[in-house]
Design a protein around this motif. Structure first.
Motif, short mmCIF file in Angstrom:
data_model
loop_
_atom_site.label_atom_id
_atom_site.label_comp_id
_atom_site.label_asym_id
_atom_site.label_seq_id
_atom_site.Cartn_x
_atom_site.Cartn_y
_atom_site.Cartn_z
N GLY A 1 -29.92 -1.45 2.99
CA GLY A 1 -30.45 -2.67 2.39
C GLY A 1 -30.57 -2.61 0.89
N CYS A 2 -30.06 -1.57 0.25
CA CYS A 2 -30.13 -1.48 -1.21
C CYS A 2 -29.07 -2.38 -1.84
CB CYS A 2 -29.95 -0.03 -1.67
SG CYS A 2 -29.88 0.16 -3.47
N GLY A 3 -27.80 -2.05 -1.64
CA GLY A 3 -26.70 -2.89 -2.13
C GLY A 3 -26.41 -2.81 -3.61
N ALA A 4 -27.13 -1.98 -4.36
CA ALA A 4 -26.92 -1.93 -5.81
C ALA A 4 -25.48 -1.57 -6.17
CB ALA A 4 -27.89 -0.93 -6.45
N CYS A 5 -24.85 -0.67 -5.41
CA CYS A 5 -23.48 -0.27 -5.71
C CYS A 5 -22.48 -1.36 -5.35
CB CYS A 5 -23.14 1.04 -5.00
SG CYS A 5 -23.26 0.96 -3.21
N CYS A 6 -22.92 -2.39 -4.65
CA CYS A 6 -22.06 -3.52 -4.29
C CYS A 6 -22.32 -4.72 -5.21
CB CYS A 6 -22.31 -3.93 -2.85
SG CYS A 6 -22.02 -2.62 -1.65
N ILE A 7 -23.23 -4.57 -6.15
CA ILE A 7 -23.57 -5.64 -7.08
C ILE A 7 -23.30 -5.23 -8.52
CG2 ILE A 7 -25.42 -7.13 -7.96
CD1 ILE A 7 -26.81 -6.71 -5.18
N ALA A 8 -23.86 -4.13 -8.96
CA ALA A 8 -23.86 -3.75 -10.37
C ALA A 8 -22.49 -3.41 -10.96
CB ALA A 8 -24.84 -2.61 -10.62
N PRO A 9 -21.68 -2.58 -10.29
CA PRO A 9 -20.44 -2.17 -10.95
C PRO A 9 -19.30 -3.17 -10.78
CG PRO A 9 -20.62 -1.05 -8.86
CD PRO A 9 -21.90 -1.85 -9.03
N SER A 10 -18.37 -3.10 -11.70
CA SER A 10 -17.12 -3.84 -11.51
C SER A 10 -16.27 -3.01 -10.56
CB SER A 10 -16.39 -4.04 -12.85
OG SER A 10 -16.08 -2.80 -13.43
N GLN B 1 -18.42 -9.01 0.62
CA GLN B 1 -18.62 -8.28 1.87
C GLN B 1 -20.05 -7.73 2.02
OE1 GLN B 1 -16.54 -8.38 4.27
NE2 GLN B 1 -14.87 -9.31 3.13
N LEU B 2 -20.92 -8.07 1.09
CA LEU B 2 -22.32 -7.65 1.16
C LEU B 2 -23.12 -8.72 1.90
CD1 LEU B 2 -24.26 -5.39 0.24
CD2 LEU B 2 -24.68 -6.75 -1.82
N SER B 3 -23.70 -8.34 3.01
CA SER B 3 -24.44 -9.31 3.83
C SER B 3 -25.74 -9.74 3.16
CB SER B 3 -24.77 -8.70 5.20
OG SER B 3 -25.81 -7.74 5.08
N ALA B 4 -26.39 -10.73 3.72
CA ALA B 4 -27.68 -11.20 3.22
C ALA B 4 -28.73 -10.09 3.27
CB ALA B 4 -28.15 -12.42 4.01
N GLU B 5 -28.53 -9.13 4.18
CA GLU B 5 -29.45 -8.00 4.31
C GLU B 5 -29.03 -6.83 3.42
OE1 GLU B 5 -27.79 -9.31 7.06
OE2 GLU B 5 -29.41 -10.67 7.57
N ASN B 6 -28.04 -7.07 2.53
CA ASN B 6 -27.49 -6.04 1.63
C ASN B 6 -26.85 -4.88 2.39
OD1 ASN B 6 -28.06 -7.47 -0.65
ND2 ASN B 6 -29.88 -6.33 -1.18
N LEU B 7 -26.11 -5.18 3.42
CA LEU B 7 -25.35 -4.19 4.17
C LEU B 7 -23.87 -4.50 4.01
CD1 LEU B 7 -27.48 -4.14 7.45
CD2 LEU B 7 -27.57 -2.52 5.54
N LYS C 1 -35.17 6.13 -7.15
CA LYS C 1 -36.11 6.22 -6.02
C LYS C 1 -36.32 4.90 -5.31
CE LYS C 1 -38.55 10.10 -8.01
NZ LYS C 1 -39.74 10.65 -8.59
N THR C 2 -35.88 3.80 -5.92
CA THR C 2 -36.05 2.47 -5.31
C THR C 2 -34.75 1.67 -5.46
OG1 THR C 2 -36.79 1.38 -7.34
CG2 THR C 2 -38.50 2.45 -5.97
N ASN C 3 -34.65 0.61 -4.71
CA ASN C 3 -33.48 -0.28 -4.83
C ASN C 3 -33.41 -0.89 -6.23
OD1 ASN C 3 -33.37 0.35 -2.14
ND2 ASN C 3 -33.70 -1.74 -1.42
N GLN C 4 -34.54 -1.26 -6.79
CA GLN C 4 -34.58 -1.85 -8.12
C GLN C 4 -34.13 -0.84 -9.18
OE1 GLN C 4 -37.14 -1.96 -5.88
NE2 GLN C 4 -36.93 -4.10 -5.28
#
Length: 84
Positions: free
Chosen positions: A6-15, A35-41, A66-69
């Motif tokens: 449920g983190c998804g940071a690697c699917c949002i932040a980088p190009s 391809q990142l779901s609403a639940e960040n999967l 240590k956190t998703n943020q």
């Protein structure tokens, strides 16, 4: 370290310059992968059409924090420092 579900940071932040199913030109930094779901999967996790760059990503404390943020902040900072 294991990815936090449920983190998804690697699917949002980088190009991502590799084609992604539904995003043939890849994606710019800061844009959610289609391809990142609403639940960040990742909906293509484990599939052969998942980009190699995604499959080879390893979660580490210095990148994911240590956190998703914190992960989103760290990966965004790395992208900005290394992006073109």
């Amino acid at each position: 370290m294991q990815c936090r579900l449920g983190c998804g940071a690697c699917c949002i932040a980088p190009s991502i310059s590799s084609p992604i199913p539904g995003m043939p030109q890849g994606k710019p930094a800061g844009e959610r992968c289609i391809q990142l779901s609403a639940e960040n999967l990742c909906m293509i996790f484990g599939r052969s059409d998942r980009p190699l760059v995604c499959s080879e990503f390893d979660a580490t404390p210095d990148v994911c924090g240590k956190t998703n943020q914190e992960a989103l902040w760290l990966i965004t900072s790395l992208e900005q420092a290394t992006g073109q």
